[in-house]
Design an enzyme around this catalytic site. Structure first.
Site: not given
Length: 300
Positions: A147, A247
């Site tokens: 990212h 997650s």
């Protein structure tokens, strides 16, 4: 470049985990470490995908709780940042508080244990969803910043680049009144500051007066294709996938589990809480990350 065609989706924030039929079992680090060491011994060359849970012990907050739900308001969206001046004012104003926390953060034991896995030739590549560069500071050499990196700023018009600190200092000089504010820090250099930002003066590009943006992938934007393709090609050549501290609620990370499953690559997850890939993984470890990695390394 591999000829494999990989799917692409924007960095999404909308997914939620379904309610579990039973509460997840919390593993003790010794048990989890033994299971992870066995997994690594069977699949010795792994692509390691890391998320925010790796950096929380360095004082950088994460986005979600153990059930994948948001802990605070959702972060800035790419479209809003690019199209709305007030969104940019709020972002850079809050960054005056939040950025120093990320800038000054230091690697915690988990980062060093992951670096140790590389030294033992158990890591083919670390693909991190984090933008804090703490893996590099811990000594890991093979890292893909999926990212982007928060310590760099880029002009969205002319491509001008500079260190984040330069823009931070310019914003502080332009807005001395904001020095009085304090707030709880939020993930990725943000802060939970709720004031009127209407008069906040932006530091625009010094070359073309264009929009300056941290060199990170905001929600709603796309991870650069070449970055994804290269990481997935490494996954295809690896023995398996190990997910640590994520997650997997956004597709940019979850896709690695999807492809590992399609390519019959074994998957292990080490995360304090559930993940979006529960139905795909071979080994699910709901355990404290740093202690589990240490216990695992002690057996390798």
């Amino acid at each position: 470049m591999s000829l494999t065609t990989h799917r692409s989706r924007p960095f999404s924030s909308s997914q939620r985990l379904p309610e579990p039929e039973q509460p997840p079992v919390l593993h003790e680090p010794e048990e989890a470490g033994a299971l992870l060491a066995e997994f690594i011994q069977r699949h010795p060359r792994l692509l390691i995908l890391t998320g925010a849970g790796v950096s929380t012990d360095s004082g950088i907050p994460d986005y979600r709780d153990g059930d994948g739900a948001w802990k605070r308001k959702q972060p800035v969206q790419h479209k809003a940042f690019m199209e709305d001046v007030y969104t940019r004012q709020r972002y850079w104003g809050r960054s005056l508080i939040g950025w120093p926390v990320m800038r000054n953060a230091r690697p915690n034991p988990s980062h060093h244990y992951i670096s140790d896995l590389e030294l033992l030739n158990h890591s083919s590549l670390v693909v991190t969803q984090n933008v804090d560069r703490l893996h590099q500071k811990a000594g890991t050499r093979g890292v893909t910043d999926l990212h982007g990196r928060a310590d760099q700023v880029v002009c969205m018009s002319c491509g001008y680049r500079c260190p984040r600190d330069e823009v931070h200092d310019r914003c502080a000089d332009l807005n001395p009144g904001f020095q009085k504010y304090t707030a709880e820090t939020a993930p990725d250099g943000d802060a939970d500051l709720d004031v009127d930002f209407e008069d906040f003066r932006l530091a625009d590009c010094p070359k073309c007066e264009g929009i300056l943006k941290p060199d990170v992938v905001f929600f709603g934007d796309y991870v650069p294709k070449d970055r994804v393709y290269s990481a997935l090609d490494t996954l295809k050549a690896s023995d398996g996938l190990l997910v640590i501290g994520s997650s997997l609620m956004v597709y940019s990370g979850f896709r690695f589990c999807r492809y590992a499953n399609e390519w019959n690559k074994p998957i292990a997850t080490l995360n304090l809480g559930r993940t979006r890939a529960e139905d795909l993984v071979d080994l699910k470890l709901n355990a404290r990350i740093g202690e589990t990695l240490k216990a695992s390394l002690d057996q390798l």
